[in-house]
Scaffold this active site. Structure first.
Site, PDB file in Angstrom:
ATOM      1  CE  LYS A  24      -3.907 -80.571 -90.999  1.00 22.76           C
ATOM      2  NZ  LYS A  24      -5.550 -81.708 -90.711  1.00 22.76           N
ATOM      3  CG  ASN A  25      -5.286 -80.732 -94.330  1.00 22.72           C
ATOM      4  OD1 ASN A  25      -5.495 -81.128 -93.808  1.00 22.72           O
ATOM      5  ND2 ASN A  25      -6.378 -79.827 -94.133  1.00 22.72           N
ATOM      6  CB  CYS A 118     -13.843 -82.944 -84.413  1.00 26.50           C
ATOM      7  SG  CYS A 118     -13.870 -81.451 -85.849  1.00 26.50           S
ATOM      8  NE  ARG A 123     -15.642 -82.694 -90.496  1.00 26.52           N
ATOM      9  CZ  ARG A 123     -13.593 -81.673 -90.113  1.00 26.52           C
ATOM     10  NH1 ARG A 123     -13.078 -81.529 -88.478  1.00 26.52           N
ATOM     11  NH2 ARG A 123     -12.910 -81.905 -90.637  1.00 26.52           N
ATOM     12  CG  ASP A 308      -8.429 -75.464 -92.781  1.00 28.22           C
ATOM     13  OD1 ASP A 308      -7.343 -76.062 -94.152  1.00 28.22           O
ATOM     14  OD2 ASP A 308      -9.543 -75.818 -92.533  1.00 28.22           O
ATOM     15  NE  ARG A 400      -5.829 -82.839 -85.261  1.00 30.06           N
ATOM     16  CZ  ARG A 400      -6.854 -82.426 -85.219  1.00 30.06           C
ATOM     17  NH1 ARG A 400      -7.812 -82.328 -85.022  1.00 30.06           N
ATOM     18  NH2 ARG A 400      -7.538 -82.902 -87.117  1.00 30.06           N
TER      19      ARG A 400
HETATM   20  C1  EPZ Z   1     -10.930 -80.487 -94.982  1.00 31.87           C
HETATM   21  O1  EPZ Z   1     -11.704 -81.167 -93.976  1.00 31.87           O
HETATM   22  C2  EPZ Z   1      -9.743 -81.167 -94.794  1.00 31.87           C
HETATM   23  N1  EPZ Z   1      -9.368 -82.096 -93.655  1.00 31.87           N
HETATM   24  C3  EPZ Z   1     -10.579 -79.193 -93.661  1.00 31.87           C
HETATM   25  O2  EPZ Z   1      -9.109 -79.338 -92.873  1.00 31.87           O
HETATM   26  C4  EPZ Z   1     -10.277 -77.909 -94.165  1.00 31.87           C
HETATM   27  O3  EPZ Z   1     -11.012 -77.225 -93.169  1.00 31.87           O
HETATM   28  C5  EPZ Z   1     -12.254 -78.853 -95.349  1.00 31.87           C
HETATM   29  O4  EPZ Z   1     -11.308 -80.284 -95.611  1.00 31.87           O
HETATM   30  C6  EPZ Z   1     -12.045 -77.674 -96.046  1.00 31.87           C
HETATM   31  O5  EPZ Z   1     -11.243 -77.695 -96.922  1.00 31.87           O
HETATM   32  C7  EPZ Z   1      -8.438 -82.525 -94.249  1.00 31.87           C
HETATM   33  O6  EPZ Z   1      -8.117 -82.373 -95.538  1.00 31.87           O
HETATM   34  C8  EPZ Z   1      -7.641 -83.992 -93.271  1.00 31.87           C
HETATM   35  P1  EPZ Z   1     -15.554 -80.818 -96.137  1.00 31.87           P
HETATM   36  P2  EPZ Z   1     -13.355 -82.337 -94.686  1.00 31.87           P
HETATM   37  O7  EPZ Z   1     -15.946 -82.207 -96.195  1.00 31.87           O
HETATM   38  O8  EPZ Z   1     -13.370 -82.851 -95.806  1.00 31.87           O
HETATM   39  C9  EPZ Z   1     -19.868 -80.875 -94.686  1.00 31.87           C
HETATM   40  C10 EPZ Z   1      -7.862 -77.994 -91.047  1.00 31.87           C
HETATM   41  O9  EPZ Z   1      -7.253 -77.247 -90.502  1.00 31.87           O
HETATM   42  N2  EPZ Z   1     -19.909 -82.196 -94.622  1.00 31.87           N
HETATM   43  O10 EPZ Z   1     -15.130 -80.117 -97.435  1.00 31.87           O
HETATM   44  O11 EPZ Z   1     -13.751 -82.271 -93.753  1.00 31.87           O
HETATM   45  C11 EPZ Z   1     -18.952 -80.604 -93.423  1.00 31.87           C
HETATM   46  O12 EPZ Z   1     -19.504 -81.369 -92.200  1.00 31.87           O
HETATM   47  C12 EPZ Z   1      -8.404 -79.511 -91.332  1.00 31.87           C
HETATM   48  O13 EPZ Z   1      -6.299 -78.538 -91.772  1.00 31.87           O
HETATM   49  C13 EPZ Z   1     -21.416 -82.888 -94.946  1.00 31.87           C
HETATM   50  O14 EPZ Z   1     -22.235 -82.429 -94.986  1.00 31.87           O
HETATM   51  O15 EPZ Z   1     -13.915 -80.666 -95.196  1.00 31.87           O
HETATM   52  C14 EPZ Z   1     -18.489 -79.274 -94.335  1.00 31.87           C
HETATM   53  O16 EPZ Z   1     -19.508 -78.621 -92.617  1.00 31.87           O
HETATM   54  C15 EPZ Z   1      -9.974 -79.314 -90.648  1.00 31.87           C
HETATM   55  N3  EPZ Z   1     -21.652 -84.266 -95.330  1.00 31.87           N
HETATM   56  C16 EPZ Z   1     -18.512 -78.385 -95.107  1.00 31.87           C
HETATM   57  O17 EPZ Z   1     -19.812 -80.014 -95.559  1.00 31.87           O
HETATM   58  C17 EPZ Z   1     -20.302 -85.338 -96.105  1.00 31.87           C
HETATM   59  O18 EPZ Z   1     -21.063 -85.741 -96.100  1.00 31.87           O
HETATM   60  C18 EPZ Z   1     -16.840 -79.237 -95.929  1.00 31.87           C
HETATM   61  O19 EPZ Z   1     -16.185 -80.504 -94.903  1.00 31.87           O
HETATM   62  C19 EPZ Z   1     -19.177 -84.078 -96.076  1.00 31.87           C
HETATM   63  C20 EPZ Z   1     -19.390 -82.879 -95.932  1.00 31.87           C
END
Ligand code: EPZ
Length: 419
Positions: A24-25, A118, A123, A308, A400
């Protein structure tokens, strides 16, 4: 479908072999990336998930011709002519922010609403917005609508991420492949899905170097063509089905699955007492012996233990002898599945980022509601190892991320029905 639920009768050891769905990711950022191409891309081994269908609808709304049929998505973006994504479409899809980089890269403009929160907590997208500003875009972010505009197009630059954000890394890659000049991302996310995205982009004529490492260098190009790409297998789905087998003291063969994709979580199953063998491009995991607690697990950016996989591994540890502790460092509220596991008889205490699990001998079926994608899967894992019947509602969360989870579990001998 609203109101559907999984009815699971637990207590039977699962065993069998499966091929894991496409990731998915990886499919979601690659679908957004396909917008950048002038031509047709054929994405094979694409998982048939609600988020994938939502991405196809968004691409069609933007003027692309996109259709999904039996694990293949064909998208021709030569007719793409819109850069606004309406609110109702953004709401359908959690990770819709991934379209920002592609729209800016292609049109120099984008307008999309951003729900901002979410089921896992807030996020924020500050790193995404800071990056595109540095590449020459002006960003107007008010009332939940984000409008970005780069009058003279985007230009390459050096970006150092304060945190290796997966989404921010992907958005910068998509904004950079058609930008003028070179972009370097320091402290980039190293997840395998980033490597898959880089491979897709390079097949389309982009020049992306270093994906999978902490420094990624992208050389902007004039235009990209389409390509044929096989989406990598979903390592979190693999972790989920391995957890289902471990929770029922069964065994599984994951067929033609590159074990390096599982390096971040397989050792935890070995620590629990599972037998793990990698052979001929497959993975065998057997849980014939009683399992034991694993001490402390800290979720980290790749190559650390993946956030995850936290919920589904926790569901196994609920019945492992002794105690285990999780420290969830990536998301603020990613323990929303704990109440349901406790309702089924687990002994789990949470305090902030920590969750302490004391193994119990038995768990019992109950009526529970999925709270988020991986939390819902964790309830299914616990239900399979519990005595009696469990009903899991709010299946839209599970759908999803998992392609017909009931069929995969049934193929492993589980008694599970979607009603
Ligand atoms: C991706 O989310 C994945 N989603 C998530 O999978 C996964 O849990 C996550 O990466 C971590 O591996 C997809 O790929 C579609 P991040 P993403 O940006 O990109 C903070 C699932 O279950 N952050 O690495 O949103 C954020 O709040 C889903 O398949 C900021 O502060 O993850 C979080 O605490 C859930 N500012 C942390 O970083 C920003 O601008 C990690 O977020 C961006 C992120």
């Amino acid at each position: 479908m609203p109101g559907q639920k999984l009815v699971i009768e637990g207590g039977k050891p699962l065993s069998g072999e499966i091929k894991v769905q496409g990731a998915k990711n990886s499919s979601l950022p690659i679908l957004a990336a396909s917008l950048l191409c002038c031509g047709e891309s054929v994405l094979k081994n694409c998982p048939m998930l609600s988020d994938v269908y939502a991405s196809c609808r968004i691409l069609n709304r933007l003027g692309c011709k996109c259709r999904a049929e039996n694990n293949m998505v064909i998208v021709d973006s030569s007719s793409a002519d819109k850069a606004e994504i309406p609110d109702e479409m953004m709401r359908e899809m959690r990770s819709s922010i991934i379209f920002m980089g592609a729209l800016l890269g292609k049109f120099g403009y984008c307008s999309l609403s951003y729900p901002g929160g979410c089921e896992l907590g807030p996020r924020p997208i500050d790193m995404h917005l800071d990056a595109v500003r540095k590449m020459g875009a002006s960003v107007n972010d008010e009332f939940g609508v984000i409008r970005c505009r780069a009058e003279k197009g985007l230009h390459g630059t050096k970006i150092s991420l304060k945190y290796p954000s997966v989404g921010a890394t992907e958005n910068i890659m998509l904004a950079a492949v058609l930008a003028k000049g070179e972009t370097i991302i320091y402290n980039a996310a190293r997840e395998p899905e980033i490597i898959d995205l880089g491979m897709y982009l390079n097949k389309c004529g982009a020049v992306v170097k270093g994906a999978g490492g902490s420094t990624i260098v992208i050389e902007g190009r004039e235009r990209l063509h389409g390509c044929i790409h096989n989406i990598m297998p979903d390592r979190i789905a693999a972790a989920t089905y391995i957890s289902a087998v471990a929770a029922t003291r069964g065994e599984i063969n994951i067929l033609n699955f590159d074990a390096t994709l599982a390096e971040s979580f397989l050792p935890v199953f070995e620590q629990m007492g599972c037998d793990v063998y990698v052979y001929d491009g497959n993975i065998y995991v057997g849980a014939r012996k009683p399992l034991k607690g694993v001490g402390k697990i800290i979720t980290m950016p790749h190559p650390g233990f993946p956030t995850d996989a936290q919920a589904v591994v926790m569901a196994v540890l609920c019945r492992a002898k002794g105690s285990s502790i999780f420290e969830e460092t990536i998301f603020e509220s990613r323990y929303r599945h704990v109440n349901a596991l406790v309702k089924m008889g687990a002994d789990i205490k949470t305090a902030g980022k920590a969750a302490v699990i004391e193994g119990v001998r038995k768990m019992y079926g109950a009526k529970v509601e999925a709270t988020d994608l991986r939390g819902g899967a964790a309830m299914a894992v616990a239900a399979l190892g519990a005595e009696g019947i469990t009903e899991i509602s709010e299946l839209r969360y599970i759908d999803r991320g998992y392609e017909s989870i009931e069929n995969v579990l049934t193929s492993l001998g589980a008694s599970v029905k979607r009603v």
